[in-house]
Design a protein around this motif. Structure first.
Motif, PDB file in Angstrom:
ATOM      1  N   SER A  55       5.855   9.622 -10.212  1.00 26.23           N
ATOM      2  CA  SER A  55       6.782   8.813 -11.004  1.00 26.23           C
ATOM      3  C   SER A  55       7.373   7.732 -10.127  1.00 26.23           C
ATOM      4  O   SER A  55       7.397   7.838  -8.897  1.00 26.23           O
ATOM      5  N   PHE A  56       7.878   6.690 -10.813  1.00 25.49           N
ATOM      6  CA  PHE A  56       8.497   5.592 -10.074  1.00 25.49           C
ATOM      7  C   PHE A  56       9.807   6.050  -9.425  1.00 25.49           C
ATOM      8  O   PHE A  56      10.134   5.647  -8.316  1.00 25.49           O
ATOM      9  N   SER A  57      10.572   6.881 -10.122  1.00 27.96           N
ATOM     10  CA  SER A  57      11.862   7.313  -9.597  1.00 27.96           C
ATOM     11  C   SER A  57      11.679   8.207  -8.364  1.00 27.96           C
ATOM     12  O   SER A  57      12.410   8.093  -7.382  1.00 27.96           O
ATOM     13  N   ALA A  58      10.680   9.108  -8.414  1.00 28.99           N
ATOM     14  CA  ALA A  58      10.429   9.973  -7.265  1.00 28.99           C
ATOM     15  C   ALA A  58       9.925   9.155  -6.077  1.00 28.99           C
ATOM     16  O   ALA A  58      10.297   9.411  -4.929  1.00 28.99           O
ATOM     17  N   ALA A  59       9.080   8.159  -6.358  1.00 33.90           N
ATOM     18  CA  ALA A  59       8.595   7.287  -5.282  1.00 33.90           C
ATOM     19  C   ALA A  59       9.744   6.492  -4.685  1.00 33.90           C
ATOM     20  O   ALA A  59       9.803   6.275  -3.462  1.00 33.90           O
ATOM     21  N   ALA A  60      10.677   6.057  -5.543  1.00 34.99           N
ATOM     22  CA  ALA A  60      11.821   5.292  -5.052  1.00 34.99           C
ATOM     23  C   ALA A  60      12.664   6.143  -4.107  1.00 34.99           C
ATOM     24  O   ALA A  60      13.111   5.669  -3.052  1.00 34.99           O
ATOM     25  N   THR A  61      12.890   7.400  -4.458  1.00 38.45           N
ATOM     26  CA  THR A  61      13.655   8.304  -3.592  1.00 38.45           C
ATOM     27  C   THR A  61      12.934   8.501  -2.269  1.00 38.45           C
ATOM     28  O   THR A  61      13.546   8.487  -1.194  1.00 38.45           O
TER      29      THR A  61
ATOM     30  N   LEU B 198       0.817  -1.216   0.000  1.00 39.92           N
ATOM     31  CA  LEU B 198       0.000   0.000   0.000  1.00 39.92           C
ATOM     32  C   LEU B 198       0.851   1.266   0.000  1.00 39.92           C
ATOM     33  O   LEU B 198       0.597   2.180  -0.801  1.00 39.92           O
ATOM     34  N   PRO B 199       1.858   1.373   0.882  1.00 37.98           N
ATOM     35  CA  PRO B 199       2.648   2.623   0.866  1.00 37.98           C
ATOM     36  C   PRO B 199       3.409   2.827  -0.439  1.00 37.98           C
ATOM     37  O   PRO B 199       3.673   3.963  -0.825  1.00 37.98           O
ATOM     38  N   VAL B 200       3.736   1.728  -1.139  1.00 36.01           N
ATOM     39  CA  VAL B 200       4.441   1.863  -2.416  1.00 36.01           C
ATOM     40  C   VAL B 200       3.503   2.447  -3.468  1.00 36.01           C
ATOM     41  O   VAL B 200       3.867   3.384  -4.198  1.00 36.01           O
TER      42      VAL B 200
ATOM     43  N   LEU C 295       1.954  -6.529  -6.780  1.00 36.86           N
ATOM     44  CA  LEU C 295       0.634  -6.173  -6.247  1.00 36.86           C
ATOM     45  C   LEU C 295      -0.449  -6.445  -7.286  1.00 36.86           C
ATOM     46  O   LEU C 295      -1.513  -6.991  -6.963  1.00 36.86           O
ATOM     47  N   GLU C 296      -0.193  -6.074  -8.528  1.00 35.22           N
ATOM     48  CA  GLU C 296      -1.178  -6.315  -9.580  1.00 35.22           C
ATOM     49  C   GLU C 296      -1.405  -7.812  -9.783  1.00 35.22           C
ATOM     50  O   GLU C 296      -2.550  -8.253  -9.997  1.00 35.22           O
ATOM     51  N   GLN C 297      -0.349  -8.597  -9.684  1.00 33.52           N
ATOM     52  CA  GLN C 297      -0.494 -10.046  -9.821  1.00 33.52           C
ATOM     53  C   GLN C 297      -1.312 -10.623  -8.662  1.00 33.52           C
ATOM     54  O   GLN C 297      -2.159 -11.500  -8.850  1.00 33.52           O
TER      55      GLN C 297
END
Length: 300
Positions: A21-27, A10-12, A43-45
């Motif tokens: 964006s994925f990169s901003a979320a990763a940071t 959930l937090p991801v 999660l989708e799977q």
């Protein structure tokens, strides 16, 4: 292996959508973009539905993804709010502090300190129970219990507060009639008064001598035993926090100083140290500051 618990992702998902964006979320999460992407794929799977429609440079929520994100965002906010409240409870003294105190000791030496504690910690309330019984702290919902003497093995955390000495004593009137015992063996010829909740059982340990005295008076109240002692009923072993004033005034006489009773301690018991609420921690610290002296107030 991907985490099989969708709640852990959930937090991801929230971070990806909020960050854009994925990169901003990763940071934000302290992960790599690849790890974030794998968590979303997993999660989708697990859910069996596509949440994000990806392009080379951006993404958008699918209809199912938008619905799931709204619920996930509310759930994540609730979790954060609950965690913040828990941390506040652990760091800031608040709530009702449930106390179990021995009758006489609690009334004489702890309850007079409680107004000072409440003034120092205005967000804490006190629910006080005076009882000499050994109770189950968890079952009774007790935050702190004061106990004196030998403690049985238990998972409770015991904090030593102060030493506690007991003495064998009687009134001058009783000793004038029955004589003054000078050896533990002579107690068999005396009327010995018993405290019902005495953890040592029916035996008294005086120095190296273990005796089993008998008498015609037994009570579950130390104050009642003190009244009987002062009235000349017999001999009893009593803690100094009860008889110190009477000994100083000559209303009672300490007996057989060459055969002292075992020394004990006053303890604060709490159900556990891990995750201990701030109200419990600061109360025990308060007791250490106020009565945790050697000698303690009642033996000075």
């Amino acid at each position: 292996m991907p985490n099989r618990d969708p709640f852990a992702s959930l937090p991801v998902l929230v971070a990806v959508v909020e960050s854009g964006s994925f990169s901003a979320a990763a940071t934000r999460l302290g992960l790599t973009p690849s790890a974030v992407s794998k968590r979303i794929n997993a999660l989708e799977q697990q859910l069996g539905v596509q949440l994000l429609q990806r392009t080379t440079r951006s993404f958008s929520l699918t209809e199912a993804g938008d619905e799931y994100y709204r619920d996930a965002h509310r759930a994540w906010q609730l979790m954060q709010h609950s965690q913040a409240r828990l941390q506040q409870r652990l760091s800031h003294p608040q709530g009702t502090l449930s106390l179990s105190l021995p009758m006489v000791f609690g009334r004489r030496y702890i309850s007079p300190l409680l107004p000072q504690f409440l003034q120092r910690y205005p967000d804490v309330g006190i629910d006080l129970m005076l009882d000499d019984r050994m109770i189950d702290l968890v079952q009774e919902g007790i935050d702190v219990a004061i106990r004196i003497g030998h403690l049985p093995d238990s998972p409770q955390v015991a904090t030593r507060l102060a030493p506690c000495q007991s003495v064998l004593c009687a009134s001058p009137a009783y000793l004038d009639l029955a004589g003054i015992p000078t050896h533990p063996a002579q107690l068999q010829h005396h009327n010995c008064l018993h405290y019902s909740y005495f953890l040592g059982g029916s035996h008294w340990q005086l120095g190296s001598h273990r005796v089993q005295p008998s008498g015609n008076f037994r009570a579950n109240s130390s104050d009642v035993l003190l009244d009987a002692l002062l009235a000349g009923v017999g001999i009893a072993q009593m803690p100094t926090f009860i008889v110190a004033d009477s000994l100083k005034a000559g209303r009672l006489v300490a007996l057989m100083p060459d055969h002292p009773l075992p020394r004990h301690n006053v303890y604060a018991l709490s159900p556990g140290r891990h995750g201990q609420p701030a109200k419990t921690r600061v109360f025990i610290e308060f007791l250490q500051q106020t009565i945790g002296h050697n000698p303690p107030p009642w033996e000075r």
